[in-house]
Design a protein around this motif. Sequence first.
Motif, PDB file in Angstrom:
ATOM      1  N   ALA A  24      -8.048  26.347  94.291  1.00 54.99           N
ATOM      2  CA  ALA A  24      -7.577  25.829  95.578  1.00 54.99           C
ATOM      3  C   ALA A  24      -6.769  24.555  95.376  1.00 54.99           C
ATOM      4  CB  ALA A  24      -8.751  25.574  96.514  1.00 54.99           C
ATOM      5  N   LEU A  25      -7.203  23.702  94.449  1.00 57.35           N
ATOM      6  CA  LEU A  25      -6.473  22.474  94.162  1.00 57.35           C
ATOM      7  C   LEU A  25      -5.091  22.782  93.588  1.00 57.35           C
ATOM      8  CD1 LEU A  25      -6.557  19.377  94.019  1.00 57.35           C
ATOM      9  CD2 LEU A  25      -7.467  19.621  91.702  1.00 57.35           C
ATOM     10  N   LEU A  26      -5.026  23.711  92.644  1.00 57.03           N
ATOM     11  CA  LEU A  26      -3.741  24.092  92.061  1.00 57.03           C
ATOM     12  C   LEU A  26      -2.810  24.706  93.108  1.00 57.03           C
ATOM     13  CD1 LEU A  26      -4.850  25.618  88.649  1.00 57.03           C
ATOM     14  CD2 LEU A  26      -3.549  23.521  89.002  1.00 57.03           C
ATOM     15  N   ALA A  27      -3.351  25.561  93.952  1.00 58.85           N
ATOM     16  CA  ALA A  27      -2.527  26.169  95.006  1.00 58.85           C
ATOM     17  C   ALA A  27      -2.026  25.104  95.982  1.00 58.85           C
ATOM     18  CB  ALA A  27      -3.322  27.238  95.751  1.00 58.85           C
ATOM     19  N   GLY A  28      -2.890  24.176  96.361  1.00 56.32           N
ATOM     20  CA  GLY A  28      -2.478  23.099  97.264  1.00 56.32           C
ATOM     21  C   GLY A  28      -1.372  22.251  96.659  1.00 56.32           C
ATOM     22  N   CYS A  29      -1.498  21.915  95.379  1.00 57.00           N
ATOM     23  CA  CYS A  29      -0.446  21.146  94.697  1.00 57.00           C
ATOM     24  C   CYS A  29       0.846  21.952  94.614  1.00 57.00           C
ATOM     25  CB  CYS A  29      -0.909  20.734  93.304  1.00 57.00           C
ATOM     26  SG  CYS A  29      -2.208  19.499  93.305  1.00 57.00           S
ATOM     27  N   GLY A  30       0.736  23.236  94.355  1.00 54.11           N
ATOM     28  CA  GLY A  30       1.923  24.089  94.290  1.00 54.11           C
ATOM     29  C   GLY A  30       2.654  24.147  95.616  1.00 54.11           C
ATOM     30  N   PHE A  31       1.908  24.322  96.705  1.00 55.66           N
ATOM     31  CA  PHE A  31       2.552  24.377  98.012  1.00 55.66           C
ATOM     32  C   PHE A  31       3.097  23.012  98.423  1.00 55.66           C
ATOM     33  CE2 PHE A  31       0.074  28.346  98.434  1.00 55.66           C
ATOM     34  CZ  PHE A  31       1.149  29.177  98.686  1.00 55.66           C
ATOM     35  N   ILE A  51       6.274  25.518 108.013  1.00 57.47           N
ATOM     36  CA  ILE A  51       5.001  25.755 108.707  1.00 57.47           C
ATOM     37  C   ILE A  51       4.044  26.540 107.804  1.00 57.47           C
ATOM     38  CG2 ILE A  51       3.941  26.959 110.663  1.00 57.47           C
ATOM     39  CD1 ILE A  51       6.517  26.250 112.253  1.00 57.47           C
ATOM     40  N   ALA A  52       4.564  27.539 107.104  1.00 59.66           N
ATOM     41  CA  ALA A  52       3.720  28.318 106.191  1.00 59.66           C
ATOM     42  C   ALA A  52       3.197  27.452 105.044  1.00 59.66           C
ATOM     43  CB  ALA A  52       4.500  29.509 105.644  1.00 59.66           C
ATOM     44  N   TYR A  53       4.030  26.576 104.493  1.00 60.28           N
ATOM     45  CA  TYR A  53       3.596  25.705 103.404  1.00 60.28           C
ATOM     46  C   TYR A  53       2.514  24.733 103.879  1.00 60.28           C
ATOM     47  CZ  TYR A  53       7.878  27.285 101.044  1.00 60.28           C
ATOM     48  OH  TYR A  53       8.868  28.022 100.476  1.00 60.28           O
ATOM     49  N   ILE A  54       2.691  24.173 105.063  1.00 54.50           N
ATOM     50  CA  ILE A  54       1.687  23.250 105.602  1.00 54.50           C
ATOM     51  C   ILE A  54       0.378  23.990 105.865  1.00 54.50           C
ATOM     52  CG2 ILE A  54       1.110  21.810 107.609  1.00 54.50           C
ATOM     53  CD1 ILE A  54       4.115  21.034 107.675  1.00 54.50           C
ATOM     54  N   THR A  55       0.463  25.200 106.395  1.00 53.25           N
ATOM     55  CA  THR A  55      -0.737  26.014 106.611  1.00 53.25           C
ATOM     56  C   THR A  55      -1.431  26.326 105.292  1.00 53.25           C
ATOM     57  OG1 THR A  55       0.284  26.985 108.565  1.00 53.25           O
ATOM     58  CG2 THR A  55      -1.592  28.155 107.631  1.00 53.25           C
ATOM     59  N   ALA A  56      -0.662  26.633 104.257  1.00 52.52           N
ATOM     60  CA  ALA A  56      -1.240  26.936 102.944  1.00 52.52           C
ATOM     61  C   ALA A  56      -1.946  25.717 102.368  1.00 52.52           C
ATOM     62  CB  ALA A  56      -0.160  27.423 101.993  1.00 52.52           C
ATOM     63  N   LEU A 114       4.494  20.998  96.297  1.00 54.75           N
ATOM     64  CA  LEU A 114       5.782  20.958  95.605  1.00 54.75           C
ATOM     65  C   LEU A 114       6.827  21.829  96.307  1.00 54.75           C
ATOM     66  CD1 LEU A 114       4.635  20.886  91.892  1.00 54.75           C
ATOM     67  CD2 LEU A 114       5.736  19.060  93.185  1.00 54.75           C
ATOM     68  N   PHE A 115       6.395  22.926  96.927  1.00 60.44           N
ATOM     69  CA  PHE A 115       7.321  23.707  97.743  1.00 60.44           C
ATOM     70  C   PHE A 115       7.849  22.862  98.906  1.00 60.44           C
ATOM     71  CE2 PHE A 115       5.245  27.973  96.535  1.00 60.44           C
ATOM     72  CZ  PHE A 115       6.171  28.186  95.537  1.00 60.44           C
ATOM     73  N   ILE A 116       6.966  22.096  99.527  1.00 59.75           N
ATOM     74  CA  ILE A 116       7.396  21.218 100.622  1.00 59.75           C
ATOM     75  C   ILE A 116       8.369  20.163 100.110  1.00 59.75           C
ATOM     76  CG2 ILE A 116       6.615  19.395 102.203  1.00 59.75           C
ATOM     77  CD1 ILE A 116       4.199  21.089 102.824  1.00 59.75           C
ATOM     78  N   MET A 117       8.111  19.621  98.928  1.00 59.53           N
ATOM     79  CA  MET A 117       9.027  18.630  98.366  1.00 59.53           C
ATOM     80  C   MET A 117      10.411  19.240  98.144  1.00 59.53           C
ATOM     81  SD  MET A 117       7.421  15.874  98.434  1.00 59.53           S
ATOM     82  CE  MET A 117       8.666  14.914  97.638  1.00 59.53           C
ATOM     83  N   GLY A 118      10.457  20.460  97.625  1.00 64.31           N
ATOM     84  CA  GLY A 118      11.740  21.143  97.463  1.00 64.31           C
ATOM     85  C   GLY A 118      12.438  21.362  98.792  1.00 64.31           C
ATOM     86  N   TRP A 119      11.661  21.732  99.809  1.00 65.82           N
ATOM     87  CA  TRP A 119      12.225  21.921 101.142  1.00 65.82           C
ATOM     88  C   TRP A 119      12.799  20.611 101.668  1.00 65.82           C
ATOM     89  CZ3 TRP A 119      11.815  20.141 106.084  1.00 65.82           C
ATOM     90  CH2 TRP A 119      12.287  20.949 107.102  1.00 65.82           C
TER      91      TRP A 119
END
Length: 124
Positions: free
Chosen positions: A40-47, A20-25, A49-54
């Motif tokens: 913002a684009l870099l942060a969105g891509c980073g989060f 939920i936090a990753y989707i919000t980010a 990738l966090f979702i992909m790991g999850w």
Amino acid sequence: MGETTLTFLGSQILNIPFLIAYITAIALALYRYPTQGKPALLAGCGFFLFIMGWLINAAHMYWQIFSIQNGGGAQALVPIAYLTGLASHLSELVGLVLVMIALFGTRNSPVGGTESINARNTRT
């Protein structure tokens, strides 16, 4: 729902707040993209990738529960566990690097140009 699905959902209950936090980010990064630009684009891509790991971890957990409940041996799980763990951690590592670059390595520039919005508004 089957026993495998219920066991899987029970194993993921503590990880759902992170999803939920990753989707919000990602939503916040998309919202801030017009004013923040590249960070913002870099942060969105980073989060993302966090979702992909999850998701990789969740898929591995489901497969592991399914395999064990259907009589699979634990030794057969080792190569897949290694590969999914490696893929998950690499995805999260690259995501973390992108978020760190977004926070500390880029200028605050809007999409439309290289000047900040405050600099444009105070120009005489």
